[in-house]
Write an enzyme that holds these catalytic residues in place. Structure first.
Site, PDB file in Angstrom:
ATOM      1  N   GLU A  46     -29.369  83.962 -41.447  1.00 21.68           N
ATOM      2  CA  GLU A  46     -29.376  85.221 -42.186  1.00 21.68           C
ATOM      3  C   GLU A  46     -28.879  84.994 -43.617  1.00 21.68           C
ATOM      4  OE1 GLU A  46     -27.426  89.697 -41.480  1.00 21.68           O
ATOM      5  OE2 GLU A  46     -26.734  87.952 -40.334  1.00 21.68           O
ATOM      6  N   LYS A 115     -33.590  94.146 -41.506  1.00 22.80           N
ATOM      7  CA  LYS A 115     -32.548  94.359 -40.508  1.00 22.80           C
ATOM      8  C   LYS A 115     -32.427  95.843 -40.212  1.00 22.80           C
ATOM      9  CE  LYS A 115     -27.841  92.727 -39.484  1.00 22.80           C
ATOM     10  NZ  LYS A 115     -26.738  91.876 -39.997  1.00 22.80           N
ATOM     11  N   CYS A 175     -29.552  89.186 -36.637  1.00 21.67           N
ATOM     12  CA  CYS A 175     -28.143  89.177 -36.237  1.00 21.67           C
ATOM     13  C   CYS A 175     -27.716  90.411 -35.441  1.00 21.67           C
ATOM     14  CB  CYS A 175     -27.259  88.992 -37.465  1.00 21.67           C
ATOM     15  SG  CYS A 175     -25.562  88.485 -37.036  1.00 21.67           S
ATOM     16  N   ASN A 458     -38.393  84.002  28.069  1.00 14.63           N
ATOM     17  CA  ASN A 458     -38.676  85.065  29.052  1.00 14.63           C
ATOM     18  C   ASN A 458     -37.635  85.071  30.165  1.00 14.63           C
ATOM     19  OD1 ASN A 458     -42.307  84.693  28.807  1.00 14.63           O
ATOM     20  ND2 ASN A 458     -40.888  85.888  27.592  1.00 14.63           N
TER      21      ASN A 458
END
Length: 643
Positions: A46, A115, A175, A458
């Protein structure tokens, strides 16, 4: 980018605050390095053209103009670079200043993403300098390095769709956007973005690194996307903060790459776009439709296709966690699921007896352990477990003794029924020569075993518990109406590679030393149906010599059923995963075996007994696999023949 793998990079250059020319040079150096590594998407932090920590210098015209000029120079610089770059900078439009990310590819400034969420708390004062991006995408005019005017989209809702790489649709957030309750990346993904890039400047405080890792990993999992997070680092002002260059590359919840040390540098990851496409295609709840794209502008770009030697780790054991702690946790969960499923069935039917054929092999051992857990949960005496050992022509002394010891140590009631006379009589009845050891010879024994178990059930009003596992069912390695049949199959969705670890986990955690000893011997015994006579007292019929290694088949099974990949792609992944273990020719041979058996044996899976699903892959005809029994495998085998 063959097979839709694409290498991406998260890069943090070492910058100088407000020194735009220096920062541009460092950005170019990062791009050069990443491009040399064949990265096709490069994300930088950034505001990295100026530095995030400029504070009121963001209001200085000389710096803003220098950043704008450097942006155009970066675009011109990228003309011969086959990469998509995301670079952060401050950008002024109509007297408002925005925190933006420029998306650049092959000499063109494609878009400016703004942003959305500007932090104004604790150490952050972004609203002092920046305005939130516009709600609707606008078009702004920019004069490029050649002096020509271009219109580019400006805002948040922008998709960059690659015309040459199937499934590559890129969107950006910046960000704080991902830390907000409603990140833009959610609508980006629902509009079709498969890769999210995030130029960021997140300072380092105690515990924040772990939280950031969870946040980015979780977002990539929630959105079934690739997520590239490039964080600010060395060179930012340390007047009050430290930035660590904590860069992350995630894919659907899996961490592909993470920077370890504070400072600066680049991390790389090979994103599997085909995996993301497959996951979204499979999930009916992931609705990417035209209405989801309302308000979005789509910009098209292209990247050259080139072969890529995979650097990502491909797990040769996709069903088995590599980390020991995770593996133990997974084993405990699976044993609990199996036992809970059986507990419910026993309780519902009122059965106080469970009948299991105990061979001394892995599968029947796991079934016995699960039955014991279910009986304990119901408060039933383990003496109600009818363990039946049925020696016949192929039984060895080792497996026979292990079966007897297992039953005793678990506390089950052991019954021995020798099948030799019954099977020989059966051969006499149907006119089969027992010297001819063919499929009739083998399957006659398997069906006799099942008849014995059913009849004993059985007698005691019990339930026959099936022992066959997922790998055997996928390959059809079961005798139809023999070991194929039961009243409840506890192992039906457990692959063979995981069966082994479940038994080992039980051995490692049990306190009975005698039981531990016999479990480890079972683990060391070759997998075998024991239907052919022993040779010198040893098992003569080894399953993996006949149908192939189960670790290969489980690898194929996972990617065939979980993702539906092309056979050639699975082959390439297998060669990478099993490098140094199996030759390419061996892998291809057993792949062909897998596909042939998988398709031709579906009729056995179409009438499977009930059994609990324990993982993401299963073959129940009532659940995960609705497949016709007479489907052709021609497409798949022809593709393998072309390799």
């Amino acid at each position: 980018m063959r097979d839709n793998f694409i290498r991406v990079a998260a890069a943090t250059p070492e910058i100088k605050v407000a020194d735009v020319a220096y920062n541009k040079e460092q950005i170019c150096a990062c791009v050069e390095e990443a491009a040399a590594r064949k990265a096709k998407i490069i994300v930088l932090p950034e505001l990295c053209l100026t530095g995030y920590t400029c504070n009121d210098l963001f209001l200085q015209t000389p710096m803003l103009e220098a950043a704008k000029e450097a942006l155009l120079e970066l675009a011109a610089y990228s003309a011969d670079k086959d990469v998509l770059m995301a670079v952060g900078l401050p950008y002024e439009v109509r007297n408002r200043l925005y925190n933006a990310a420029a998306l650049i590819c092959r000499g063109k400034l494609l878009a400016m993403v703004t942003k959305t969420h500007l932090p104004m708390y604790s150490e952050f004062y972004e609203t002092r300098h920046f305005a939130p991006g516009p709600e609707a995408v606008e078009w702004i005019r920019i004069q490029n390095a050649a002096g020509e005017w271009e219109d580019i989209p400006f805002g948040s809702k922008i998709l960059l769709e690659c015309d040459t790489v199937p499934g590559l649709v890129v969107a950006a957030e910046i960000c704080e956007d991902v830390w907000a309750p409603n990140p833009p990346s959610i609508s980006h993904a629902m509009a079709g973005a498969t890769v999210i890039v995030n130029p960021s400047a997140s300072d380092e405080t105690t515990g924040k690194r772990a939280y950031r890792r969870q946040l980015i990993g979780g977002q990539s999992a929630r959105l079934v996307c690739g997520y590239i997070y490039a964080n600010a680092g060395e060179g930012e002002s340390t007047q009050d903060l430290v930035f660590s260059a904590h860069n992350l590359i995630c894919e659907n919840g899996t961490m592909l790459a993470e920077s370890k040390a504070l400072g600066h540098g680049i991390v790389y990851g090979d994103l599997d776009l085909e995996r993301l496409r497959s996951e979204r295609r499979r999930m009916g709840t992931f609705d990417v439709s035209a209405r989801r794209r309302e308000g979005y502008e789509t910009v098209h770009f292209s990247l050259e296709k080139e072969d890529l030697s995979l650097e990502r780790f491909i797990d040769p054991m996709p069903f088995v966690p590599g980390n020991e702690a995770d593996r133990s946790k997974r084993c405990e969960e699976i044993l609990s699921i199996q036992a809970m499923g059986l507990k419910k069935r026993l309780k519902h039917t009122g059965c106080r007896h469970a009948v299991v054929g105990l061979s001394g092999g892995l599968d029947s051992t796991l079934a016995l352990l699960v039955i014991a857990r279910a009986f304990d949960a119901l408060g039933l005496s383990r003496s109600g477990i009818e363990a039946v050992t049925m020696p016949c022509f192929g039984t060895t002394d080792r497996t026979y003794q292990n079966a007897c010891t297992l039953a005793k140590q678990i506390g089950a009631h052991l019954t021995e029924v020798n099948l030799r006379d019954a099977v020989n009589q059966h051969f006499k009845d149907i006119g089969h020569d027992p010297a001819v050891k063919d499929v009739t010879y083998e399957n006659g024994q398997a069906r006799e075993r099942t008849q014995v178990l059913m009849d004993i059930a059985n007698q005691c009003n019990g339930m026959v518990i099936g022992t066959g596992d997922l790998s055997e069912l996928a390959l059809g390695w079961a005798t139809y109406n023999g070991d194929h049949m039961s009243m409840y199959g506890v192992n039906a969705s457990v692959p063979k590679t995981l069966v082994r670890h479940l038994v080992r986990y039980y051995a490692d955690t049990c306190e009975d030393e005698k039981l531990k000893e016999v479990l480890f011997d079972v683990l060391d015994t070759p997998v075998s149906p024991e239907l052919l006579p022993p040779e010198d007292g040893q098992i003569a019929q080894k399953t993996e010599d006949i149908v192939g290694p189960y670790e290969l088949h489980d690898f194929f099974l996972y990617y065939v059923l979980r993702f539906g990949y092309h056979p050639a792609r699975i082959y390439r992944m297998a060669v990478h995963a099993f490098d140094g273990v199996y030759e390419k020719e061996t892998i291809l041979k057993w792949m062909k075996t897998f596909y042939r058996r998988f398709f031709t044996q579906q009729f056995k899976r179409s009438c499977l007994p009930d059994g609990p699903k324990v993982g993401s892959v299963a073959v129940s005809p009532r659940g995960d696999l609705r497949m016709p029994s007479d489907a052709s495998c021609r497409l798949w085998l022809e593709e393998l023949d072309r390799i």
